[in-house]
Design a protein around this motif. Sequence first.
Motif, PDB file in Angstrom:
ATOM      1  N   LEU A 190       1.668   5.583   5.135  1.00 55.77           N
ATOM      2  CA  LEU A 190       2.644   5.962   4.099  1.00 55.77           C
ATOM      3  C   LEU A 190       3.999   5.307   4.374  1.00 55.77           C
ATOM      4  N   GLU A 191       4.322   5.150   5.661  1.00 51.51           N
ATOM      5  CA  GLU A 191       5.582   4.512   6.035  1.00 51.51           C
ATOM      6  C   GLU A 191       5.553   3.024   5.672  1.00 51.51           C
ATOM      7  N   GLU A 192       4.416   2.377   5.963  1.00 50.92           N
ATOM      8  CA  GLU A 192       4.261   0.947   5.625  1.00 50.92           C
ATOM      9  C   GLU A 192       4.436   0.712   4.126  1.00 50.92           C
ATOM     10  N   ARG A 193       3.988   1.706   3.323  1.00 52.20           N
ATOM     11  CA  ARG A 193       4.083   1.560   1.867  1.00 52.20           C
ATOM     12  C   ARG A 193       5.448   2.020   1.339  1.00 52.20           C
ATOM     13  N   GLY A 194       6.364   2.365   2.242  1.00 52.61           N
ATOM     14  CA  GLY A 194       7.722   2.721   1.840  1.00 52.61           C
ATOM     15  C   GLY A 194       7.841   4.100   1.201  1.00 52.61           C
ATOM     16  N   ILE A 195       6.824   4.960   1.389  1.00 48.94           N
ATOM     17  CA  ILE A 195       6.847   6.286   0.767  1.00 48.94           C
ATOM     18  C   ILE A 195       7.606   7.284   1.642  1.00 48.94           C
ATOM     19  N   ILE A 196       7.423   7.160   2.963  1.00 51.28           N
ATOM     20  CA  ILE A 196       8.152   8.044   3.890  1.00 51.28           C
ATOM     21  C   ILE A 196       8.771   7.225   5.021  1.00 51.28           C
ATOM     22  N   GLN A 197       9.673   7.887   5.776  1.00 49.97           N
ATOM     23  CA  GLN A 197      10.178   7.311   7.017  1.00 49.97           C
ATOM     24  C   GLN A 197       9.980   8.360   8.099  1.00 49.97           C
ATOM     25  N   ILE A 198       9.316   7.993   9.195  1.00 46.50           N
ATOM     26  CA  ILE A 198       9.043   8.952  10.258  1.00 46.50           C
ATOM     27  C   ILE A 198      10.229   8.969  11.212  1.00 46.50           C
ATOM     28  N   GLY A 199      10.873  10.135  11.307  1.00 47.01           N
ATOM     29  CA  GLY A 199      12.020  10.266  12.211  1.00 47.01           C
ATOM     30  C   GLY A 199      11.609  10.929  13.505  1.00 47.01           C
ATOM     31  N   ARG A 200      12.596  11.224  14.348  1.00 47.02           N
ATOM     32  CA  ARG A 200      12.314  11.833  15.654  1.00 47.02           C
ATOM     33  C   ARG A 200      11.797  13.255  15.499  1.00 47.02           C
ATOM     34  N   ARG A 201      12.497  14.039  14.685  1.00 44.20           N
ATOM     35  CA  ARG A 201      12.105  15.437  14.507  1.00 44.20           C
ATOM     36  C   ARG A 201      11.995  15.794  13.034  1.00 44.20           C
ATOM     37  N   ASN A 202      11.867  14.776  12.214  1.00 48.07           N
ATOM     38  CA  ASN A 202      11.738  15.059  10.788  1.00 48.07           C
ATOM     39  C   ASN A 202      10.974  13.935  10.096  1.00 48.07           C
ATOM     40  N   ILE A 203      10.654  14.169   8.835  1.00 46.10           N
ATOM     41  CA  ILE A 203      10.032  13.138   8.006  1.00 46.10           C
ATOM     42  C   ILE A 203      10.926  12.988   6.781  1.00 46.10           C
ATOM     43  N   VAL A 204      11.364  11.763   6.517  1.00 45.37           N
ATOM     44  CA  VAL A 204      12.190  11.514   5.346  1.00 45.37           C
ATOM     45  C   VAL A 204      11.281  11.018   4.226  1.00 45.37           C
ATOM     46  N   VAL A 205      11.284  11.757   3.115  1.00 40.62           N
ATOM     47  CA  VAL A 205      10.441  11.373   1.990  1.00 40.62           C
ATOM     48  C   VAL A 205      11.280  10.542   1.028  1.00 40.62           C
ATOM     49  N   VAL A 206      10.938   9.265   0.930  1.00 36.80           N
ATOM     50  CA  VAL A 206      11.716   8.338   0.108  1.00 36.80           C
ATOM     51  C   VAL A 206      11.230   8.391  -1.337  1.00 36.80           C
ATOM     52  N   LYS A 207       9.923   8.478  -1.517  1.00 36.65           N
ATOM     53  CA  LYS A 207       9.346   8.531  -2.870  1.00 36.65           C
ATOM     54  C   LYS A 207       8.487   9.796  -3.021  1.00 36.65           C
ATOM     55  N   PRO A 208       9.135  10.938  -3.302  1.00 37.48           N
ATOM     56  CA  PRO A 208       8.368  12.198  -3.376  1.00 37.48           C
ATOM     57  C   PRO A 208       7.282  12.159  -4.447  1.00 37.48           C
ATOM     58  N   GLU A 209       7.547  11.429  -5.541  1.00 38.28           N
ATOM     59  CA  GLU A 209       6.571  11.401  -6.650  1.00 38.28           C
ATOM     60  C   GLU A 209       5.250  10.739  -6.229  1.00 38.28           C
ATOM     61  N   ALA A 210       5.313   9.894  -5.182  1.00 37.58           N
ATOM     62  CA  ALA A 210       4.096   9.224  -4.706  1.00 37.58           C
ATOM     63  C   ALA A 210       3.163  10.198  -3.973  1.00 37.58           C
ATOM     64  N   LEU A 211       3.709  11.356  -3.565  1.00 34.71           N
ATOM     65  CA  LEU A 211       2.888  12.343  -2.858  1.00 34.71           C
ATOM     66  C   LEU A 211       2.286  13.369  -3.812  1.00 34.71           C
ATOM     67  N   ARG A 212       2.853  13.449  -5.000  1.00 40.92           N
ATOM     68  CA  ARG A 212       2.475  14.491  -5.954  1.00 40.92           C
ATOM     69  C   ARG A 212       0.978  14.502  -6.253  1.00 40.92           C
ATOM     70  N   HIS A 213       0.413  15.702  -6.206  1.00 37.46           N
ATOM     71  CA  HIS A 213      -1.011  15.881  -6.506  1.00 37.46           C
ATOM     72  C   HIS A 213      -1.276  15.476  -7.951  1.00 37.46           C
ATOM     73  N   LYS A 214      -2.147  14.511  -8.139  1.00 31.16           N
ATOM     74  CA  LYS A 214      -2.421  14.027  -9.487  1.00 31.16           C
ATOM     75  C   LYS A 214      -3.767  14.575  -9.955  1.00 31.16           C
ATOM     76  N   PRO A 215      -3.743  15.505 -10.925  1.00 36.38           N
ATOM     77  CA  PRO A 215      -5.020  16.058 -11.371  1.00 36.38           C
ATOM     78  C   PRO A 215      -5.907  14.997 -12.029  1.00 36.38           C
ATOM     79  N   TRP A 216      -5.284  14.006 -12.647  1.00 39.31           N
ATOM     80  CA  TRP A 216      -6.047  12.909 -13.244  1.00 39.31           C
ATOM     81  C   TRP A 216      -5.676  11.626 -12.547  1.00 39.31           C
ATOM     82  N   SER A 217      -6.491  11.236 -11.579  1.00 38.68           N
ATOM     83  CA  SER A 217      -6.136  10.037 -10.815  1.00 38.68           C
ATOM     84  C   SER A 217      -6.932   8.838 -11.308  1.00 38.68           C
TER      85      SER A 217
END
Lengths: 217, 217
Positions: A190-217
Amino acid sequence: MVETACLFQQRCLRQNSVIRAQKGTTIVMPEQRVSYVYHLHEGIVGFFRTSATGREAVDYLIVPPHLIGLAGFAGMDRKESVYHLAEARAITPVTYCKTKREAVWDLLDDRGARSQIMEMICGTVFFLTAPAPLVSDLAPRIITILDALTRSIGTRDPNGRTVIPGITHGDIAAMSKTTRPTVSRVLERLEERGIIQIGRRNIVVVKPEALRHKPWS
Amino acid sequence: MVETACLFQQRCLRQNSVIRAQKGTTIVMPEQRVSYVYHLHEGIVGFFRTSATGREAVDYLIVPPHLIGLAGFAGMDRKESVYHLAEARAITPVTYCKTKREAVWDLLDDRGARSQIMEMICGTVFFLTAPAPLVSDLAPRIITILDALTRSIGTRDPNGRTVIPGITHGDIAAMSKTTRPTVSRVLERLEERGIIQIGRRNIVVVKPEALRHKPWS
């Protein structure tokens, strides 16, 4: 969803006290008589089960503004005892409101409150279907959990990104019933795809919409 | 559960007509405006989704006396349109009652009916968690589906055993997102253990309790 929960939350506040609990606190014990409905304001609660092999894992997650104790709420007018089926435990620090189930029941008389309560219950229905994608691949499950974390405990940082604080790869592994290396592998992808950034004690979500559960994928 | 559904069913009957539909009939189209709540009396309805690869499969099952169209029911007083997220289709012949969502909403004013409606909704919550065990092994999923089939369309034969009529291994494969050989393998294992008997066009359940979803295993 937050706006919807407001009136119900205010009514809860008037009738009860708001409870804060640390990570790991048991909110509902297994087999406990259901006399209360728990309305989650902040944080994440997991329903934990123990498998035949003694391994404990989260069965499903509850994020705000959902209700815990639905079985007891439903069986309101029935004579038999209604029991919780699993232990509800705080996965993160939580804030919740404990309401006598009769009080929630009475709130349904008010049509404004009724709408909000129904939405919470039905939101719970749809949320429950989300964390268990019917596929053997673990990545969708981990992504759904990240989405739940973003929506429930995510906070905006000064750069307008959403930060999931204080969650370790081990926490996510416990929630998704997988191993820490698997979680790390999915997060790195997910980090390689620019969706998140893995921090030391946190996760930064850059593109929250990319994580959204899609009922119709 | 059947007794609980009675009053609600009677009220539905007074206000609406009971609809019978054949296996394969679409009850709710995807993206259809939710103006009705469907109360299932007999048979099984599946919520079907199409995956990215174009393969269609059941997302979850609905058995009597549960409700279809909860999202629309919940969003009753909201201005925005609420849409169904998937296609609801009859897996077996079904009998259901189509009720204007406003009529179901009004039923909540009656405290007797309220109890039954809440129980159905919360029953749906717990049912939804059942067909998707959080394990990669397909056997528990197939067993859960067999349990749902037993409870929903199972009938007693003269020998006191429960018979699931007209269900093929292919039907179960479609419901459990697996292949027909996998289903046959699991069913044969259940037959060896004396839990079921595989007939020509039916499955005889000898020990229904052995299929029951155990929240604490």
